[in-house]
Design a protein around this motif. Structure first.
Motif, mmCIF file in Angstrom:
data_model
loop_
_atom_site.group_PDB
_atom_site.id
_atom_site.type_symbol
_atom_site.label_atom_id
_atom_site.label_comp_id
_atom_site.label_asym_id
_atom_site.label_seq_id
_atom_site.Cartn_x
_atom_site.Cartn_y
_atom_site.Cartn_z
ATOM 1 N N PHE A 184 0.830 -1.199 0.000
ATOM 2 C CA PHE A 184 0.000 0.000 0.000
ATOM 3 C C PHE A 184 0.869 1.256 0.000
ATOM 4 O O PHE A 184 0.587 2.215 -0.728
ATOM 5 N N SER A 185 1.930 1.261 0.783
ATOM 6 C CA SER A 185 2.842 2.401 0.808
ATOM 7 C C SER A 185 3.483 2.600 -0.565
ATOM 8 O O SER A 185 3.616 3.729 -1.037
ATOM 9 N N SER B 103 -2.429 8.535 0.411
ATOM 10 C CA SER B 103 -1.204 8.816 1.157
ATOM 11 C C SER B 103 -1.507 9.266 2.581
ATOM 12 O O SER B 103 -0.789 8.928 3.521
ATOM 13 N N MET B 104 -2.576 10.017 2.748
ATOM 14 C CA MET B 104 -2.962 10.421 4.104
ATOM 15 C C MET B 104 -3.388 9.214 4.930
ATOM 16 O O MET B 104 -3.029 9.108 6.105
ATOM 17 N N VAL B 105 -4.122 8.292 4.322
ATOM 18 C CA VAL B 105 -4.491 7.057 5.031
ATOM 19 C C VAL B 105 -3.235 6.290 5.422
ATOM 20 O O VAL B 105 -3.111 5.805 6.555
ATOM 21 N N ASN B 106 -2.272 6.201 4.509
ATOM 22 C CA ASN B 106 -1.013 5.514 4.795
ATOM 23 C C ASN B 106 -0.287 6.153 5.982
ATOM 24 O O ASN B 106 0.224 5.455 6.859
ATOM 25 N N GLN B 107 -0.271 7.476 6.033
ATOM 26 C CA GLN B 107 0.412 8.153 7.145
ATOM 27 C C GLN B 107 -0.374 8.031 8.458
ATOM 28 O O GLN B 107 0.223 7.915 9.529
ATOM 29 N N ILE B 108 -1.697 8.034 8.384
ATOM 30 C CA ILE B 108 -2.509 7.832 9.595
ATOM 31 C C ILE B 108 -2.224 6.453 10.190
ATOM 32 O O ILE B 108 -2.111 6.301 11.405
ATOM 33 N N LEU C 207 6.994 12.202 12.573
ATOM 34 C CA LEU C 207 7.250 12.366 11.146
ATOM 35 C C LEU C 207 5.983 12.090 10.335
ATOM 36 O O LEU C 207 5.675 12.816 9.391
ATOM 37 N N ALA C 208 5.223 11.074 10.703
ATOM 38 C CA ALA C 208 3.968 10.779 10.009
ATOM 39 C C ALA C 208 2.977 11.938 10.169
ATOM 40 O O ALA C 208 2.274 12.290 9.217
ATOM 41 N N LEU D 122 1.740 18.195 5.649
ATOM 42 C CA LEU D 122 2.261 18.619 4.347
ATOM 43 C C LEU D 122 1.395 18.107 3.201
ATOM 44 O O LEU D 122 1.184 18.814 2.206
ATOM 45 N N LEU D 123 0.884 16.884 3.320
ATOM 46 C CA LEU D 123 -0.006 16.346 2.290
ATOM 47 C C LEU D 123 -1.289 17.166 2.187
ATOM 48 O O LEU D 123 -1.755 17.467 1.089
ATOM 49 N N GLU D 124 -1.861 17.507 3.327
ATOM 50 C CA GLU D 124 -3.089 18.312 3.328
ATOM 51 C C GLU D 124 -2.826 19.678 2.700
ATOM 52 O O GLU D 124 -3.624 20.176 1.915
ATOM 53 N N ARG D 125 -1.718 20.263 3.033
ATOM 54 C CA ARG D 125 -1.377 21.586 2.504
ATOM 55 C C ARG D 125 -1.135 21.538 0.992
ATOM 56 O O ARG D 125 -1.645 22.376 0.248
#
Length: 165
Positions: free
Chosen positions: A61-62, A80-85, A145-146, A152-155
């Protein structure tokens, strides 16, 4: 138009591409380390194989998230946000433990032993999911870091919205 707003899509794509490479490399590294460990297992149980499958799916998935960000697809930011969550929080309590990191972990956490012990944790592409074991382990950890990558992804998602495929 300000200089920042003219460069915002370029900055968003540069940053999202860097995060994409990070997720791709983190997933490949995690998958490689995990697959290297399999031959060392002696008589793995069905639940061990289930854990291996779960780890492979998460690392895959990553990798998918990284490719999606590099291709600049519409779903890339959400995936990507799901992956970081999934990587933002780790815990172990009452015989259940969870830790997933595809890349780097810079975490702060608390171990609940006889007294609370605050810890700073660093790790490189790690995975742990257990149920019914490690009954004495109790901890909670946050991957800073996540959380930064989520921000950063949201921005960059908002800045690149009109130019995605």
């Amino acid at each position: 138009m300000s200089q920042f707003s003219q460069n915002a899509p370029k900055t968003a794509f540069t940053l999202s591409s860097a995060i994409g490479v990070y997720q791709l490399v983190g997933g490949l590294l995690g998958l490689g380390l995990f697959l290297k460990m399999i031959p060392a297992l002696e008589n793995p149980s069905a639940t061990t194989w289930l854990g291996i499958l779960l780890a492979a799916l998460l690392y895959g998935f990553s990798i998918w998230c990284g490719f999606s960000l590099l291709k600049k697809t519409r779903s890339a930011y959400t995936l990507s946000m799901v992956n970081q969550i999934l990587q933002a929080f780790s815990f172990g309590m009452s015989g259940v433990a969870y830790n997933y990191v595809a890349g780097l972990k810079v975490g702060v956490g608390i171990d609940f032993l006889a007294s609370w012990v605050f810890k700073l944790r660093f790790s490189l592409s790690s995975f742990n999911f257990s149920f019914g074991t490690h009954a004495g382990i109790s901890f909670v950890s946050v991957n800073l870091l996540a959380l930064l990558l989520l921000y950063l992804l949201e921005r960059t998602k908002d800045e690149a919205k009109g130019t995605l495929r």
